[in-house]
Design an enzyme around this catalytic site. Structure first.
Site, mmCIF file in Angstrom:
data_model
loop_
_atom_site.group_PDB
_atom_site.id
_atom_site.type_symbol
_atom_site.label_atom_id
_atom_site.label_comp_id
_atom_site.label_asym_id
_atom_site.label_seq_id
_atom_site.Cartn_x
_atom_site.Cartn_y
_atom_site.Cartn_z
ATOM 1 C CB CYS A 105 -1.502 -1.894 1.277
ATOM 2 S SG CYS A 105 0.596 -0.857 0.918
ATOM 3 C CG HIS A 147 -4.939 0.595 0.009
ATOM 4 N ND1 HIS A 147 -5.573 0.282 0.754
ATOM 5 C CD2 HIS A 147 -3.815 0.859 -0.041
ATOM 6 C CE1 HIS A 147 -4.077 0.503 2.194
ATOM 7 N NE2 HIS A 147 -3.588 0.468 1.868
ATOM 8 C CD GLU A 189 -8.363 -1.022 1.533
ATOM 9 O OE1 GLU A 189 -8.740 -2.001 0.564
ATOM 10 O OE2 GLU A 189 -8.257 -0.882 2.061
HETATM 11 N N1 GLN Z 1 3.738 1.776 4.025
HETATM 12 C C1 GLN Z 1 2.598 0.981 4.974
HETATM 13 C C2 GLN Z 1 4.089 0.020 5.806
HETATM 14 O O1 GLN Z 1 4.724 -0.343 5.437
HETATM 15 C C3 GLN Z 1 2.271 -0.062 4.320
HETATM 16 C C4 GLN Z 1 1.065 1.118 3.457
HETATM 17 C C5 GLN Z 1 -0.345 0.914 3.176
HETATM 18 O O2 GLN Z 1 -1.844 -0.111 4.015
HETATM 19 N N2 GLN Z 1 -1.442 1.849 2.927
HETATM 20 O O3 GLN Z 1 2.929 -1.114 6.861
#
Ligand code: GLN
Length: 189
Positions: free
Chosen positions: A79, A169, A171
């Site tokens: 992410c 994710h 995890e």
């Molecule tokens: N929206 C977050 C970002 O821009 C990422 C979201 C996440 O890691 N769950 O960094």
């Protein structure tokens, strides 16, 4: 086998729990001296990419982390970690680590409604649970990048040599598929 987990912000403990379930040791990377420990791979967790980037710079970790990735250390970005690795983030101008030849879109599913769960196929493995939280997706990949998962026509996981990135994710689920895949990458390195 030992994996370093960037532990400045975000969902890092959950990654350690997944590795523990696979009987893999890990340690937290919080300051520069932590990077002196030998490691077979590194995880960049989810969180907020700009905050994580600023902390990497402020704590003088940025250059060493980037160098390790460039030297071939296996890395897994989830992410926000995917955004840190992306060569280009379409709707964001800050430079991040930029070692992976992908174009990503930040908060790609919309800020509020962008959190959802689904079941997908990862690297040919079916029925893997995917959890998305204000997730990015990958808009485009370069020649050396293998697409590992697609949801609703959007690329949500990819690999380029030593670099693995997921928009979701793993995890935050009980499914060890993707961590197992990453550990295999670390073994082959
Ligand atoms: N929206 C977050 C970002 O821009 C990422 C979201 C996440 O890691 N769950 O960094």
């Amino acid at each position: 086998m030992k994996i370093g987990i960037l532990a400045l912000q975000g969902a890092f403990i959950e990654h350690a729990n997944m590795l523990q379930a696979l009987n893999v040791d890990s340690f937290e990377i919080r300051q520069k001296k932590d990077l002196n420990q030998p490691m077979d791979g590194m995880i960049l967790p989810g969180g907020e990419s700009t905050t994580m980037y600023k902390l990497l710079v402020d704590l003088d970790l940025f250059d060493s982390v980037k160098e390790k990735i460039q030297q071939g250390l296996p890395v897994f970005g989830t992410c926000a970690g995917l955004l840190l690795l992306a060569k280009t983030v379409h709707n964001h101008s800050n430079p991040y680590i930029q070692t992976m030849d992908i174009i990503a879109r930040k908060n790609a599913y919309g800020r509020q409604l962008g959190s959802f769960r689904t079941i997908g196929t990862f690297a040919g493995i079916e029925n893997v649970p995917f959890v998305f939280i204000r997730a990015p997706y990958i808009e485009q990949v370069g020649d050396g990048v293998e697409v590992l998962a697609i949801i609703d026509d959007k690329i949500v996981a990819a690999r380029q040599d030593n670099q693995l990135a997921t928009a979701f994710h793993p995890e935050l689920t009980k499914d060890l598929t993707i961590h197992r895949y990453f550990i295999e990458m670390c073994k082959k390195q």
